[in-house]
Design an enzyme around this catalytic site. Structure first.
Site, PDB file in Angstrom:
ATOM      1  N   PHE A 137      -2.918 -17.643 -34.873  1.00 23.51           N
ATOM      2  CA  PHE A 137      -1.959 -17.501 -33.828  1.00 23.51           C
ATOM      3  C   PHE A 137      -1.891 -18.889 -33.206  1.00 23.51           C
ATOM      4  O   PHE A 137      -2.862 -19.235 -32.618  1.00 23.51           O
ATOM      5  CB  PHE A 137      -2.250 -16.530 -32.808  1.00 23.51           C
ATOM      6  N   ASP A 221      -6.713 -26.140 -32.869  1.00 22.11           N
ATOM      7  CA  ASP A 221      -6.261 -25.306 -31.622  1.00 22.11           C
ATOM      8  C   ASP A 221      -7.409 -24.975 -30.816  1.00 22.11           C
ATOM      9  O   ASP A 221      -7.970 -23.793 -31.284  1.00 22.11           O
ATOM     10  CB  ASP A 221      -5.336 -24.168 -32.141  1.00 22.11           C
ATOM     11  N   LYS A 253      -5.774 -22.181 -21.321  1.00 13.49           N
ATOM     12  CA  LYS A 253      -6.325 -21.096 -20.770  1.00 13.49           C
ATOM     13  C   LYS A 253      -7.529 -21.393 -19.955  1.00 13.49           C
ATOM     14  O   LYS A 253      -7.064 -21.782 -18.909  1.00 13.49           O
ATOM     15  CB  LYS A 253      -6.968 -20.290 -22.128  1.00 13.49           C
TER      16      LYS A 253
END
Length: 405
Positions: A137, A221, A253
């Protein structure tokens, strides 16, 4: 206004892409949040690995307040000490001798920028394929979505950008597919949205060897795993250090501790000089307010020893939770943890992990379920052993309630 009324008005006024919210939250402190009815919950999700310092951490609040009173935003025609200072701090953590930074506003934007970088790199060198992993994702903008594997996310928006091939997350598939035609490989060290699935041991080392041999970029990522979540600044550093660094790392994040900010870090001239002036940009990325919030977050992680704390608390929690009846095993690293239940369905035939989330919320805990059998927690790095023990003690009761739903 009551919580029920606010949720009703949300459904009327907001675009329904998130579905109906479970709660209306009005304030937080540390790892506790309070809803509009005055009920308090232990937040074990941390805004999905975002609130690294918990809620209303004094150093974070002070930094945001002071910076907002001084200078909040300038255009990208200018820079600020906060922007340059944060870039240097991140490159220092990475240990990159020839590193560059691009700031944006989210993980999706960071991965979109990385995707454009990879496309440009491939176009210049005649390499047409970007490899991504099954179950990965990377976001929901069209480029990041093309890198994302889940068909339910992709199919409503097809045709997506071409030239991306999804391969199994195995070393064998990597060796089979990483040819001279590949421009880049993008991976998550731990696939959080897929149920907290770590890459196989040695995967990143082999990926580094093969991408170098093929003249391809290795892009990692770290949106969910970075900035202390796994007990390290970067999860990839468990296997890659020194001269073996990835070419591109994406962050977001936990970087801002709750303030929207993302970043792309590049290492070496191949990645760092691929995008030229005017090829990419963003209005708000790297503004002084966001970079001040991020700097305060990282400084607090250093000052409070939260890297080591995340590693040790995660290890202790996993050892305890795996002894609880109904738990098959656990996965992850540091304070990114997937708790795998022994069963996948309730007595009524419904998915068990989502039912567990509902029962946990009724018991005063906020978690989520990435699949039918896995419960994910990603709490603040400041969470205590005592708070984690509260959840462990209540787990059997919550599970019993969930089985009935």
């Amino acid at each position: 206004m009551t919580q029920e009324r606010l949720i009703t008005e949300y459904a009327h006024d907001m675009l329904g892409v998130f579905g109906q919210p479970a709660l209306v939250l009005v304030r937080g402190s540390g790892s506790r949040v309070t809803d509009a009815e005055g009920r308090t919950y232990l937040d074990l999700l941390g805004g999905i690995a975002v609130n690294a310092l918990g809620h209303a951490h004094p150093a974070w609040v002070r930094a945001v307040s002071e910076q907002a009173a001084q200078l909040a935003h300038v255009s990208n025609f200018f820079t600020t000490p906060q922007q340059v200072g944060l870039a240097q701090r991140l490159l220092g953590y990475l240990g990159a001798q020839d590193g560059r930074v691009f700031f944006c506003n989210s993980g999706t934007e960071a991965n979109e920028a990385a995707y454009k970088l990879a496309r440009r790199y491939g176009n210049v060198r005649g390499k047409g394929t970007i490899l991504a992993l099954e179950h990965g994702f990377h976001g929901r903008t069209l480029g990041a979505l093309a890198l994302t594997h889940k068909p339910a996310y992709r199919e409503p928006f097809e045709p997506l950008p071409a030239g991306i091939k999804h391969i199994p997350a195995t070393i064998e598939a990597l060796e089979e597919n990483l040819s001279d035609h590949v421009a880049a490989l993008i991976v998550e060290p731990i696939q959080g949205e897929a149920g907290v699935l770590p890459l196989p041991e040695g995967y990143l080392q082999r990926a580094r060897e093969l991408t170098r041999s093929a003249g391809a970029l290795l892009m990692v990522d770290e949106v969910q795993t970075g900035m202390g979540r796994t007990g390290r600044w970067f999860a990839h550093s468990r296997e890659l250090t020194g001269q073996e660094l990835p070419d591109v790392i994406t962050l977001a994040k936990g970087l801002g501790g709750g303030f929207p900010i993302g970043a792309v870090l590049t290492v070496g001239p191949d990645a760092g000089q691929t995008l030229e002036a005017g090829m990419h940009g963003t209005t708000f990325g790297g503004n002084p307010l966001a970079t001040a919030a991020a700097t305060a977050t990282l400084q607090a992680i250093e000052n409070e020893g939260l890297l080591e704390a995340a590693s040790q608390r995660g290890t202790r929690f996993r050892a305890a939770i795996e002894q609880v009846p109904g738990v098959a095993t656990s996965r992850g690293d540091g304070l990114l943890i997937g708790i795998v239940l022994t069963d996948s369905a309730t007595e009524q035939g419904n998915p068990l992990a989502p039912a567990f989330v509902i029962a946990a919320r009724s018991a005063g805990f906020i978690i989520n379920a990435p699949d039918a059998r896995t419960v994910r927690i990603a709490p603040a790095l400041t969470i205590t052993d005592q708070e984690l023990a509260e959840f462990t003690a209540e787990f059997p009761i919550i599970l019993a309630q969930a089985r009935k739903l």
